[in-house]
Design an enzyme around this catalytic site. Structure first.
Site, short mmCIF file in Angstrom:
data_model
loop_
_atom_site.label_atom_id
_atom_site.label_comp_id
_atom_site.label_asym_id
_atom_site.label_seq_id
_atom_site.Cartn_x
_atom_site.Cartn_y
_atom_site.Cartn_z
N GLY A 116 31.22 -6.80 -6.26
CA GLY A 116 31.53 -7.52 -5.03
C GLY A 116 30.62 -7.09 -3.91
O GLY A 116 29.39 -7.16 -4.01
N PHE A 117 31.22 -6.64 -2.81
CA PHE A 117 30.47 -6.17 -1.65
C PHE A 117 30.35 -4.65 -1.64
O PHE A 117 29.95 -4.08 -0.62
CB PHE A 117 31.18 -6.61 -0.36
CG PHE A 117 31.30 -8.10 -0.23
CD1 PHE A 117 30.23 -8.85 0.20
CD2 PHE A 117 32.49 -8.76 -0.53
CE1 PHE A 117 30.33 -10.22 0.33
CE2 PHE A 117 32.60 -10.11 -0.41
CZ PHE A 117 31.52 -10.86 0.02
N ALA A 118 30.73 -3.98 -2.72
CA ALA A 118 30.83 -2.51 -2.68
C ALA A 118 29.88 -1.87 -3.66
O ALA A 118 29.52 -2.44 -4.69
CB ALA A 118 32.27 -2.09 -2.98
N GLN A 119 29.50 -0.64 -3.32
CA GLN A 119 28.73 0.26 -4.19
C GLN A 119 29.45 1.60 -4.23
O GLN A 119 30.00 2.04 -3.21
CB GLN A 119 27.31 0.46 -3.67
CG GLN A 119 26.46 -0.79 -3.63
CD GLN A 119 25.12 -0.56 -2.99
OE1 GLN A 119 24.86 0.51 -2.40
NE2 GLN A 119 24.21 -1.54 -3.09
N LEU A 152 27.04 5.21 -9.30
CA LEU A 152 27.99 4.99 -10.39
C LEU A 152 28.10 3.52 -10.78
O LEU A 152 27.85 3.16 -11.92
CB LEU A 152 29.37 5.54 -10.01
CG LEU A 152 29.43 7.06 -9.74
CD1 LEU A 152 30.83 7.46 -9.32
CD2 LEU A 152 28.99 7.83 -10.98
N THR A 153 28.51 2.66 -9.87
CA THR A 153 28.73 1.25 -10.20
C THR A 153 28.75 0.44 -8.91
O THR A 153 28.75 0.99 -7.80
CB THR A 153 30.05 1.06 -10.95
OG1 THR A 153 30.17 -0.30 -11.35
CG2 THR A 153 31.24 1.42 -10.10
N LYS A 213 32.37 5.30 -1.33
CA LYS A 213 32.41 3.84 -1.49
C LYS A 213 31.75 3.20 -0.28
O LYS A 213 32.19 3.38 0.85
CB LYS A 213 33.87 3.36 -1.63
CG LYS A 213 34.02 1.87 -1.90
CD LYS A 213 35.50 1.51 -2.08
CE LYS A 213 35.68 0.03 -2.37
NZ LYS A 213 37.11 -0.31 -2.53
N ASP A 240 47.88 -5.85 -7.36
CA ASP A 240 46.76 -5.93 -8.30
C ASP A 240 46.80 -4.77 -9.29
O ASP A 240 45.77 -4.14 -9.57
CB ASP A 240 45.43 -5.95 -7.55
CG ASP A 240 44.29 -6.51 -8.39
OD1 ASP A 240 44.59 -7.20 -9.40
OD2 ASP A 240 43.12 -6.27 -8.06
#
Length: 638
Positions: A32-35, A28-29, A56, A159
């Site tokens: 930062g440090f995540a997929q 999907l997207t 995630k 946030d």
């Protein structure tokens, strides 16, 4: 810190995350440090009853970052059963094989197939969101925030923004991304805490959504649920106008709190008023999450979906000093609003403020009761029969009661005449006693009739006889004849002359009227003091009953004495002048020692001292002359 370079999973890759078997469906997207992937899970999610989930994948470089991610997972576990928060399914962490010392974390969560709210808003650029849509989105997102604030201790998202809201298949708006979640941050107490809080805010918040207390940490305000309320106000403004209210001004605009509403699109004044009430500088004046939801529900014409979670609770270990103050203030407000009246349990005062006996209040009210003394600020509770200043039954001061004010005014009016009479009597007694002692100590038996005749009905003869005496008194006073002790003998001589020379062949009996001269006891020695002692029958008696004195003889005697005095003074002056002339002729007159003439003093110029000659070894020596100038020739051929 550099971002680890990792590859993406291919479609069909199978993984094990906790107790679930996962198969990758689609990438999907990333950020930062995540997929982020969509995946099939087995068993299905019991909350959504769906076998499709969101995976995630996060590469964590160190243990502090791992602890931060663990806090995010724990927050999602606490909010698992809320329908307006992206639900948590499962998670797993292991050592990463790609980078030394890094960790690889997998988190399974609810899959929102309609994407993010920001994508939905981009599809409505030409046809902006309607007000009912805005209220629906705002209500659901606020309910997700309310679930966080209802926890004990409460959690703060920090946030909240358009990008962190997802849309589920059921068209529900869900809050996500709990990586910035924390508890209440109390005001920093030193420079180290201040620096840490500032760095943490910069790392975990978005600039345009920061509250004033986040930007200006020197205000000494905690970062708590009201910071999320501010972010919800920015969130609502951007839903309406597709921009933030402080987009151009930045931090300074946020601290000023001034913003405007665009002309397009046009929304109701209720919605604009709600935004104004949220974006308030002082966090204490912002609504809490329940009050915000209640306002939104009224505008939607629906009941409020949650109960009031802002209830007064017992203090716990997580509450800081500011929260304890707010808790006590809330309890006081509840007690004041309750119908039952509280008794005054304040103890009696153990101290007493006393007043001087000679004060005006004590003189004006000598016979006041103890309860009335309280009105004069004596505040004495230890006196017998005294009443307290504050009456619990009537809730008013006794000093303001009408029964006390009326006798107070009457006592003042009744005592005024007594005071005047007493003061006049005391003054008269003091004058009489002082005059009596004065006459006994410093009395000179001197017939006053011979100097100051008494007033009679036939004023013609008395005025003529009085004129000479007045001139004599004026002259003698101007010469200071009554100012020193040495002149008492002169006064006695005047007395003898008046009784013998001016009254020949008469027998004179002095009356009780006397002139008393105070010489030693007077505070001003040069003042002529006289007191008149009047007996009972002296005022009505004539002055000269048995006296046959001609007025011309009296005048002549006075004039002769004055001429003698003037002659004696002139002779003494001439004698002193002749003595000075003789001394001047002999050269023995005193010469002035300070100044020889009365002219201006001429200042002579001071001559500067000549400096001593300089030693020869300290004198500068001239440089040696060059050889050409010294008469020698230089030989260049050597």
């Amino acid at each position: 810190m550099n971002q680890p370079q990792i590859g993406t999973y291919n479609v069909g890759t199978q993984l094990t995350v906790g107790s679930h078997q996962v198969e990758i469906i689609k990438y999907l997207t990333s950020g930062g440090f995540a997929q982020v992937y969509s995946a099939l899970i087995n068993p299905p999610d019991p909350h959504s009853n769906s076998s499709v989930a969101c995976l995630k994948r996060v590469i964590v470089p160190d243990k502090p970052s791992l602890n931060t991610l663990r806090a995010e997972v724990d927050a999602m576990r606490l909010l698992k059963n809320n329908r307006y928060v992206v639900s948590y399914i499962d998670s797993h962490a292991a050592k990463a094989m790609l980078h030394n010392g890094s960790y690889e974390v997998f988190v399974l969560m609810e899959y929102c197939e309609r994407g993010g709210l920001i994508d939905f808003m981009n599809t409505r650029l030409q046809n902006r969101l309607h007000e009912f849509e805005i209220l629906q989105i705002m209500s659901q997102v606020t309910q997700g925030v309310a679930a966080m604030h209802a926890l004990q201790p409460p959690l703060i998202h920090r946030d909240i923004k358009i990008e962190n809201v997802l849309i589920s298949a059921n068209n529900e708006y869900k809050l996500c991304d709990f990586g910035s979640v924390c508890g209440i941050i109390r005001p920093p107490r030193n420079s180290q805490e201040l620096s840490y809080v500032q760095q943490d805010i910069l790392k975990n918040t978005t600039a345009q959504y920061r509250s004033p207390e986040m930007i200006d940490t020197f205000r000494g305000l905690p970062i708590d649920e009201k910071s999320d309320i501010w972010a919800l106000g920015i969130f609502l403004y951007k839903l309406c106008y597709y921009t933030t209210p402080f987009e151009k001004g930045g931090d300074l605009a946020i601290l000023s709190g001034k913003f405007e509403f665009p002309l397009y699109p046009n929304y109701s004044e209720q919605l604009k008023g709600l935004i104004r009430d949220i974006l308030v500088q002082d966090p204490r004046h912002r609504p809490n999450v329940y009050q915000l939801l209640k306002r939104i529900s009224i505008m939607q014409n629906v009941p409020c979906p949650i109960n009031d979670i802002q209830v007064v609770q017992a203090p716990s270990s997580h509450l800081n000093l500011t929260e304890l103050h707010q808790l006590s203030a809330t309890q006081n407000i509840l007690s004041l609003n309750s119908p039952t009246t509280m008794e005054n349990t304040m103890p009696n005062a153990t101290f007493q403020i006393s007043m001087a006996d000679n004060t005006t209040t004590a003189q004006m009210h000598p016979n006041r009761k103890p309860s009335q003394i309280a009105y004069d600020a004596s505040f004495s509770n230890s006196a017998k029969g005294s009443q307290p200043l504050f009456d619990k039954s009537q809730n008013m001061y006794h000093a303001l009661d009408p029964p006390l004010v009326e006798p107070l005014a009457s006592s003042v009016s009744n005592n005024d005449n007594e005071l005047k009479a007493n003061s006049a009597t005391k003054l008269k007694q003091a004058i009489v006693s002082e005059a009596h002692t004065f006459r006994q100590n410093n009395s000179i038996d001197f017939p006053l009739q011979n100097i100051i005749p008494q007033y009679e009905d036939s004023s013609s003869s008395s005025d003529e006889s009085y004129s000479g005496d007045v001139d004599e008194l004026k002259k003698t006073r101007s010469l200071g004849s009554y100012s020193t002790r040495g002149n008492i003998k002169k006064n006695q001589s005047v007395k003898e002359s008046l009784t013998s020379s001016s009254l020949p062949g008469t027998s004179f009996t002095p009356t009780s009227t006397k002139v008393n001269l105070k010489h030693e006891n007077s505070p001003f020695k040069s003042t002529f003091v006289n007191t008149i002692d009047n007996s009972k029958d002296d005022l009505n008696k004539p002055s000269y009953e048995d006296l046959d004195v001609s007025k011309q003889n009296l005048k002549n005697s006075i004039q002769q004495r004055m001429i003698d005095k003037l002659n004696s003074s002139e002779e003494s002056f001439n004698a002193r002048k002749m003595s000075k002339v003789k001394l001047h002729e002999k050269g023995e007159i005193d010469k002035p020692t300070m100044l020889k003439s009365s002219g201006p003093i001429s200042k002579d110029k001071k001559t500067k001292p000549t400096p001593p000659p300089k030693p020869s070894h300290l004198k500068p020596k001239p440089p040696p002359k060059p050889l050409l100038l010294a008469g020698r020739k230089l030989s260049l051929d050597k």
